[in-house]
Scaffold this active site. Structure first.
Site, PDB file in Angstrom:
ATOM      1  N   SER A 263      12.590 125.356  33.233  1.00 34.43           N
ATOM      2  CA  SER A 263      13.626 124.341  33.263  1.00 34.43           C
ATOM      3  C   SER A 263      14.123 124.155  34.684  1.00 34.43           C
ATOM      4  O   SER A 263      13.656 124.819  35.602  1.00 34.43           O
ATOM      5  CB  SER A 263      14.784 124.734  32.343  1.00 34.43           C
ATOM      6  N   LYS A 264      15.081 123.265  34.826  1.00 32.55           N
ATOM      7  CA  LYS A 264      15.568 122.911  36.159  1.00 32.55           C
ATOM      8  C   LYS A 264      15.937 124.126  37.012  1.00 32.55           C
ATOM      9  O   LYS A 264      15.689 124.145  38.203  1.00 32.55           O
ATOM     10  CB  LYS A 264      16.809 121.998  36.052  1.00 32.55           C
ATOM     11  N   ARG A 265      16.498 125.137  36.351  1.00 36.98           N
ATOM     12  CA  ARG A 265      16.963 126.249  37.189  1.00 36.98           C
ATOM     13  C   ARG A 265      15.821 127.071  37.770  1.00 36.98           C
ATOM     14  O   ARG A 265      16.043 127.945  38.594  1.00 36.98           O
ATOM     15  CB  ARG A 265      17.957 127.124  36.425  1.00 36.98           C
ATOM     16  N   HIS A 266      14.589 126.782  37.347  1.00 34.02           N
ATOM     17  CA  HIS A 266      13.453 127.449  37.972  1.00 34.02           C
ATOM     18  C   HIS A 266      13.002 126.731  39.241  1.00 34.02           C
ATOM     19  O   HIS A 266      11.957 127.042  39.796  1.00 34.02           O
ATOM     20  CB  HIS A 266      12.278 127.535  36.998  1.00 34.02           C
ATOM     21  N   GLY A 267      13.797 125.758  39.673  1.00 36.26           N
ATOM     22  CA  GLY A 267      13.398 125.024  40.870  1.00 36.26           C
ATOM     23  C   GLY A 267      12.615 123.786  40.485  1.00 36.26           C
ATOM     24  O   GLY A 267      12.897 123.169  39.469  1.00 36.26           O
TER      25      GLY A 267
END
Length: 498
Positions: A263-267
């Site tokens: 998801s987004k928080r993985h970059g």
RNA sequence: GGUCCCAUCGUCUAGUGGCCCAGGACGCUGGCCUCUCACGCCGGAAACACGGGUUCGAAACCCGUUGGGACCA
């Protein structure tokens, strides 16, 4: 487990209990990619699209694009465009569509009417507050929070806002025949009368999917395994509508380094962000194809090979962790093997503004030859962005010297050597590799220097860097006039003796 | 919490009962090539989660345990 006082009329009970292997009525198989336009096209979506595309192409079938935009709150036009852009960049072309669920409300309406009049669905007037209350109560008693079937058998029509619920058939078990995982068994008592149509008249996800898969005559539903739990509900609806089932195949998720769903928080997870980082679409496609699928020991595939080899037998069933390092390596491979002319055209738009362009010798109008420069640099870069960076000193006379280069090579000790280079280069008859080799060899003999000791100061003066393509390549690339100018500049740069 | 899924080197994976004291790739690492850095080439370390079965034989089949994940709530 009972649905309260509701009278249960078994609907097609045997079918749900003993699902037949789906049979194909279509002569051509039909697959679809059905994204929800609530964000960009991310890697997981791209891989789902790719697998659908490859499976369809492999079997000479059709690949259909359907936009599931019935969530009015979250669906956006920008997102739709972003998804199309992503698919286009990856060169995943579709044969039918795009279809938009938001434009097919009449179809869902007609199906829900049909279900209503056949008694397979009913209107439910329970308010969200009531449902929430009952849900809590059930949870407190340790019961599963299912809809209790209150409106299931009401004799009078209610009034006001309502949803339409599916009268879920009573069945002991629903089996999902999954092409990748085998039979997945779900206890039939688990399912309640789920909502088909929301109070605003919009279909729910599961309802619209089934209606569309039937309408579009989808033969294979190939999707992420986050949808596994939706499948038994969808199967029950297929059966109730008297339709044969498509084949189902659920592919595992892509995880981040922490082994949770990407998801987004993985970059960077947006497909387009990889374009912006200088990746080649072919490399990204190759990478995601190998995430969860394999063909023996092969790592690099042409599009043609992907289509020829792709099969579900070799799609794994465990989630794959996204590994940017390997993607970088693959990208480097594709750059190395790319046609230099094409590579130059990919790099051109990424070049930094050139303040003072290098002119090639003897032809002031022609300018630098980006194809040749890029060709010399391609094995030294892993992305187009790196390549654009590296190439800069070769196209712009206003390059700068790295600090350590100044200290190590552009110093008093090297002044005589650089002057000598200037003198000998100016005197060369023909600016080619043989004559240049001669100059360096001669100087090396005269001054008792090895090639390494000869080349590094020269490289520093010409490129401002410690690293570059081979010294002769650099000399030839720059041309005589540019080389002499740069030697002059380097000599001026060396601080005067103190 | 409920349901479902998953489990081979750090990572992606090969493996469909004997070819496996487990092969390839990325990364890491030693060397070669070499004017630098890359590329390329040769080598190395590195895994069948655990416990029970089934079998002449199990990484592979079955059961359990543990661990992880997804969905729903």
């Amino acid at each position: 487990m009972s649905y309260g006082n509701g009278e249960i009329s078994p609907l097609l009970p045997s079918v749900c209990r003993n699902p037949e292997v789906p049979r194909l009525k279509e002569s051509k198989i039909r697959l679809r990619f059905a994204p929800s336009p609530t964000g960009y096209l991310h890697l997981g979506g791209a891989r789902t699209a790719l697998f659908n595309y490859l499976f369809a192409r492999h079997h000479g079938g059709l690949f259909i694009l359907r936009v599931e935009d019935t969530d009015r709150e979250r669906s956006t036009k920008e997102s739709i465009d972003a998804i199309f852009e992503g698919l286009k960049w990856l060169d995943l072309d579709w044969d039918e569509g795009p279809f938009f669920q938001s434009e097919r409300l009449d179809l869902y309406r007609s199906v829900s009417d049909r279900l209503l009049s056949a008694g397979h669905a009913y209107r439910c007037y329970c308010t969200p507050d009531e449902l929430e209350e009952r849900r809590k109560a059930a949870l407190e008693k340790g019961l599963p929070p299912k809809y209790n079937g209150r409106c299931r058998s009401r004799s009078t029509e209610g009034s006001g806002p309502h949803v339409i619920r599916f009268r879920h058939p009573e069945t002991s078990e629903i089996v999902v025949r999954d092409l990748i995982r085998g039979d997945l068994r779900f206890d039939g008592s688990l399912f309640d009368d789920w909502i088909l149509v929301r109070s605003d008249g919009y279909p729910t996800y599961n309802f619209a999917v089934v209606v569309d898969d039937i309408d579009m005559r989808i033969t294979h539903v190939l999707r992420g395994d986050d949808h596994i739990n939706n499948t038994p509900r969808q199967i029950a609806l297929f059966e109730t509508l008297g339709e044969s089932l498509p084949f189902f195949a659920h592919i595992p998720m892509i995880h981040g380094a922490d082994r949770t769903k990407l998801s987004k928080r993985h970059g960077a997870t947006s497909v387009m962000s990889y374009r912006d980082m200088g990746f080649l679409p072919q490399a990204l496609v190759n990478y995601i194809a190998r995430l969860g699928w394999s063909h023996k020991d092969q790592e690099i595939f042409t599009r043609r090979e992907l289509v020829d080899y792709f099969d579900l037998d070799h799609v794994g069933s465990s989630p794959a962790v996204f590994n940017p390092e390997k993607l970088l390596w693959l990208n480097a491979q594709y750059m190395k093997n790319a046609d230099p002319n094409e590579l130059a055209e990919w790099v051109r738009p990424l070049l930094h503004p050139v303040m003072n362009p290098v002119r090639s010798e003897g032809n002031e109008t022609q300018g630098f030859d980006l194809t040749k420069i890029v060709d010399e640099w391609k094995t030294r870069s892993r992305t187009l962005l790196e390549l654009a960076d590296s190439v800069h000193p070769f196209i712009d006379r206003d390059f700068s010297y790295a600090q350590d280069v100044l200290e190590k090579h552009l110093n008093q000790a090297n002044r005589p050597l650089l002057s000598l280079y200037r003198e000998r280069f100016a005197a060369i008859r023909t600016w080619d590799r043989d004559h240049l080799t001669d100059v360096l060899k001669t100087i090396g003999t005269e001054r008792n220097l090895k090639l390494g000791q000869l080349a590094q100061p020269l490289r520093a003066a010409l490129t401002g860097q410690n690293v570059s393509p081979g010294i002769y390549e650099v000399l030839i690339l720059l041309g005589r006039q540019e080389v002499i100018d740069r030697l002059d500049r380097a000599l001026r740069t060396i601080p005067p003796e103190t």
